[in-house]
Design a protein around this motif. Structure first.
Motif, PDB file in Angstrom:
ATOM      1  N   THR A  53       0.908  -1.227   0.011  1.00 61.90           N
ATOM      2  CA  THR A  53      -0.064  -0.078   0.067  1.00 61.90           C
ATOM      3  C   THR A  53       0.846   1.223  -0.027  1.00 61.90           C
ATOM      4  OG1 THR A  53      -0.017   0.068   2.455  1.00 61.90           O
ATOM      5  CG2 THR A  53      -1.901  -1.268   1.044  1.00 61.90           C
ATOM      6  N   VAL A  54       0.434   2.453  -0.504  1.00 63.92           N
ATOM      7  CA  VAL A  54       0.989   3.586  -0.593  1.00 63.92           C
ATOM      8  C   VAL A  54       0.342   4.652   0.100  1.00 63.92           C
ATOM      9  CG1 VAL A  54       2.226   5.253  -2.015  1.00 63.92           C
ATOM     10  CG2 VAL A  54       2.089   2.720  -2.554  1.00 63.92           C
ATOM     11  N   ARG A  61       0.777   6.830  -5.803  1.00 68.43           N
ATOM     12  CA  ARG A  61       0.528   5.423  -6.041  1.00 68.43           C
ATOM     13  C   ARG A  61       1.182   4.972  -7.355  1.00 68.43           C
ATOM     14  NH1 ARG A  61      -4.969   5.571  -3.644  1.00 68.43           N
ATOM     15  NH2 ARG A  61      -4.796   5.795  -1.691  1.00 68.43           N
ATOM     16  N   LEU A  95      -0.263  -3.645  -6.030  1.00 71.64           N
ATOM     17  CA  LEU A  95      -0.851  -2.730  -5.241  1.00 71.64           C
ATOM     18  C   LEU A  95      -1.993  -3.463  -4.453  1.00 71.64           C
ATOM     19  CD1 LEU A  95      -0.922   0.362  -4.246  1.00 71.64           C
ATOM     20  CD2 LEU A  95      -2.474   0.677  -6.303  1.00 71.64           C
TER      21      LEU A  95
END
Length: 188
Positions: A53-54, A61, A95
């Motif tokens: 995750t960002v 992202r 992601l």
């Protein structure tokens, strides 16, 4: 096919190695605040999917995804140095939609709470559509109307006190005994 427990251990080890390496720093300005959430290793230990995750915007992202993709070879060699396996698994970064899913679930739970409150408010002021007690109850002897019984006897052509013939009795037969016919056809 490897032991599933061995695959889990290798996944945990890869997660530690990649997270430590990202923490030390990769010299790529596109890399944002990354958190490794999970690692899945295939049963043959040949491929590792790393979920991350960002924290940030959609642009951050995308930039972080590009930075991780360019650093995949370096991270794979780091994994190969630190695990005890004959072959180093290929690495893929995916992601993780965990924050978006959590936000969606929170929004749905809030909507459900609001609907529950609305239904409780409506239920508190609600009234019955019909009778308060819709179930049919057996009537007491006192509930019968005396005049109505006489009218029924007259309609059948009976005198007062004479019992009505049963449906089982043949026409023209007089009632036997005190006039009560049992459900099985007998009289008492």
């Amino acid at each position: 096919m490897a032991d599933p427990q061995r695959a889990r251990k290798m996944a945990d080890r890869i997660k530690e190695i990649v997270a430590r390496r990202l923490d030390k720093g990769i010299k790529d300005p596109r890399l944002g605040f990354v958190t490794i959430t999970d690692v899945k290793v295939t049963g043959d230990l040949q491929h590792a999917s790393i979920f991350y995750t960002v924290y940030g915007t959609d642009e951050e992202r995308r930039d972080t995804g590009a930075a991780l993709k360019s650093a995949t070879g370096m991270l794979r060699s780091e994994v190969g140095k630190n695990i005890t396996a004959r072959l180093t698994p290929s690495i893929e970064f995916i992601l993780d939609a965990l924050p978006e899913n959590a936000a969606s679930i929170d929004r749905l739970l809030q909507e459900a709470r609001q609907r529950d409150q609305e239904s409780q408010t409506i239920a508190a002021t609600a009234e019955y559509a019909g009778d308060a007690d819709p179930y049919v109850k057996p009537r007491d002897e006192d509930d019968y109307d005396d005049e109505g019984e006489d009218d029924e006897d007259e309609d059948l052509g009976l005198d007062d006190g004479e019992p009505a013939p049963s449906a089982d009795a043949p026409a023209g037969d007089a009632p036997v005994g005190d006039g009560f016919v049992e459900p099985d056809g007998g009289t008492r």
